[in-house]
Scaffold this motif. Structure first.
Motif, PDB file in Angstrom:
ATOM      1  N   ASP A 124      -4.981  12.422  -2.977  1.00  0.00           N
ATOM      2  CA  ASP A 124      -3.612  12.830  -2.679  1.00  0.00           C
ATOM      3  C   ASP A 124      -3.297  12.847  -1.186  1.00  0.00           C
ATOM      4  OD1 ASP A 124      -1.138  13.388  -3.734  1.00  0.00           O
ATOM      5  OD2 ASP A 124      -1.387  15.541  -3.426  1.00  0.00           O
ATOM      6  N   LYS A 125      -3.945  11.984  -0.430  1.00  0.00           N
ATOM      7  CA  LYS A 125      -3.624  11.864   0.996  1.00  0.00           C
ATOM      8  C   LYS A 125      -2.286  11.139   1.132  1.00  0.00           C
ATOM      9  CE  LYS A 125      -7.542  13.053   3.124  1.00  0.00           C
ATOM     10  NZ  LYS A 125      -7.805  13.817   4.234  1.00  0.00           N
ATOM     11  N   THR A 126      -1.625  11.405   2.207  1.00  0.00           N
ATOM     12  CA  THR A 126      -0.379  10.702   2.471  1.00  0.00           C
ATOM     13  C   THR A 126      -0.538   9.893   3.748  1.00  0.00           C
ATOM     14  OG1 THR A 126       0.488  12.557   3.711  1.00  0.00           O
ATOM     15  CG2 THR A 126       1.043  12.469   1.384  1.00  0.00           C
ATOM     16  N   TYR A 127       0.299   8.911   3.904  1.00  0.00           N
ATOM     17  CA  TYR A 127       0.270   8.100   5.114  1.00  0.00           C
ATOM     18  C   TYR A 127       0.914   8.878   6.259  1.00  0.00           C
ATOM     19  CZ  TYR A 127      -1.173   4.049   2.436  1.00  0.00           C
ATOM     20  OH  TYR A 127      -1.874   3.178   1.662  1.00  0.00           O
ATOM     21  N   PRO A 128       0.447   8.620   7.464  1.00  0.00           N
ATOM     22  CA  PRO A 128       1.017   9.352   8.606  1.00  0.00           C
ATOM     23  C   PRO A 128       2.402   8.835   9.002  1.00  0.00           C
ATOM     24  CG  PRO A 128      -0.675   7.824   9.365  1.00  0.00           C
ATOM     25  CD  PRO A 128      -0.683   7.772   7.856  1.00  0.00           C
ATOM     26  N   TYR A 129       3.174   9.740   9.541  1.00  0.00           N
ATOM     27  CA  TYR A 129       4.485   9.446  10.108  1.00  0.00           C
ATOM     28  C   TYR A 129       4.450   9.859  11.575  1.00  0.00           C
ATOM     29  CZ  TYR A 129       6.582   9.107   5.438  1.00  0.00           C
ATOM     30  OH  TYR A 129       6.899   8.729   4.163  1.00  0.00           O
ATOM     31  N   LEU A 141       0.822  -1.214   0.000  1.00  0.00           N
ATOM     32  CA  LEU A 141       0.000   0.000   0.000  1.00  0.00           C
ATOM     33  C   LEU A 141       0.855   1.264   0.000  1.00  0.00           C
ATOM     34  CD1 LEU A 141      -2.761  -1.058   2.550  1.00  0.00           C
ATOM     35  CD2 LEU A 141      -3.063  -0.650   0.097  1.00  0.00           C
ATOM     36  N   ILE A 142       1.904   1.241   0.783  1.00  0.00           N
ATOM     37  CA  ILE A 142       2.786   2.407   0.854  1.00  0.00           C
ATOM     38  C   ILE A 142       3.520   2.597  -0.473  1.00  0.00           C
ATOM     39  CG2 ILE A 142       4.854   3.320   1.985  1.00  0.00           C
ATOM     40  CD1 ILE A 142       3.755   1.991   4.585  1.00  0.00           C
ATOM     41  N   TYR A 181      11.865  11.223  11.470  1.00  0.00           N
ATOM     42  CA  TYR A 181      10.591  10.604  11.112  1.00  0.00           C
ATOM     43  C   TYR A 181      10.652   9.094  11.290  1.00  0.00           C
ATOM     44  CZ  TYR A 181       9.437  14.999   8.820  1.00  0.00           C
ATOM     45  OH  TYR A 181       9.179  16.316   8.564  1.00  0.00           O
ATOM     46  N   PHE A 182       9.504   8.502  11.624  1.00  0.00           N
ATOM     47  CA  PHE A 182       9.337   7.055  11.704  1.00  0.00           C
ATOM     48  C   PHE A 182       8.088   6.723  10.901  1.00  0.00           C
ATOM     49  CE2 PHE A 182      11.200   8.669  15.569  1.00  0.00           C
ATOM     50  CZ  PHE A 182      12.338   7.897  15.702  1.00  0.00           C
ATOM     51  N   GLY A 183       8.176   5.742  10.016  1.00  0.00           N
ATOM     52  CA  GLY A 183       7.019   5.384   9.212  1.00  0.00           C
ATOM     53  C   GLY A 183       7.409   5.340   7.750  1.00  0.00           C
ATOM     54  N   PRO A 184       6.443   5.443   6.873  1.00  0.00           N
ATOM     55  CA  PRO A 184       5.020   5.739   7.063  1.00  0.00           C
ATOM     56  C   PRO A 184       4.250   4.530   7.581  1.00  0.00           C
ATOM     57  CG  PRO A 184       5.467   5.342   4.747  1.00  0.00           C
ATOM     58  CD  PRO A 184       6.786   5.263   5.456  1.00  0.00           C
TER      59      PRO A 184
END
Length: 183
Positions: free
Chosen positions: A46-51, A25-26, A76-79
């Motif tokens: 155009d949403k982004t995944y959270p970090y 998905l990412i 940052y950690f993620g997404p």
């Protein structure tokens, strides 16, 4: 008709094998943003995944969630496709970090200090070096989710033995959410 038209216009097909559905998905999200395909039917908002991020510019930094790039001395950690809030809530429950922005800026110990979920850096009850050791421990829990899940399982067992089943259920749900990320 739309799918037949899309397939007839395809010239080439490439695929990338990833370890989990979460990674897929990412990757899909980042490729859609990078390549801007003509027939993008999903993720078009155009949403982004959270970090989860930590801003070291603050004297006593806190972990927060963002979907945008923040300037400064930030890690940052993620997404995360899911579970970011559960990870963050678990970190703040497990370790006595400053919970809210107002905790540090208020200059006076808050409710979180009274319930032993913060060490009151606002009143100088913990020095920067000791606080940063706790931040390093939190970073380790975010990076090594099996340690975080282990902590949550212990907490869930303790709560259930104390007959606090509603709180144990919350821990169980967090464990499920975080385990989805590690598959």
């Amino acid at each position: 008709p739309r799918i037949y038209k899309m397939i007839s216009e395809a010239e080439d097909l490439n695929y990338i094998v990833v370890e989990s559905e979460n990674d897929a998905l990412i990757l899909e999200n980042s490729l859609i943003k990078q390549l801007k395909p003509k027939y993008n039917i999903l993720l078009r908002d155009d949403k982004t995944y959270p970090y989860i991020y930590i801003d070291y510019h603050d004297e006593f930094p806190r972990f927060e969630i963002t979907r945008r790039v923040i300037s400064g001395n930030v890690e940052y950690f993620g997404p995360f496709s899911s579970g970011a809030r559960d990870i963050l809530d678990s970190i703040y429950e497990a370790l006595p970090l400053a919970q809210k922005k107002s905790c540090v800026k208020g200059g006076k110990a808050c409710l979180f200090y009274q319930i032993k979920r913060c060490l009151a850096p606002c009143e100088g009850k913990i020095d920067k070096d000791e606080y940063h050791k706790i931040v390093l421990e939190a970073k380790n829990l975010i990076k090594n989710k099996t340690l975080l899940v282990s902590y949550l399982q212990d907490k869930m067992q303790t709560l259930s033995q104390e007959l606090r089943f509603e709180e144990a259920t919350i821990m169980r749900d967090r464990i499920k959410s975080i385990n989805l990320l590690t598959r």
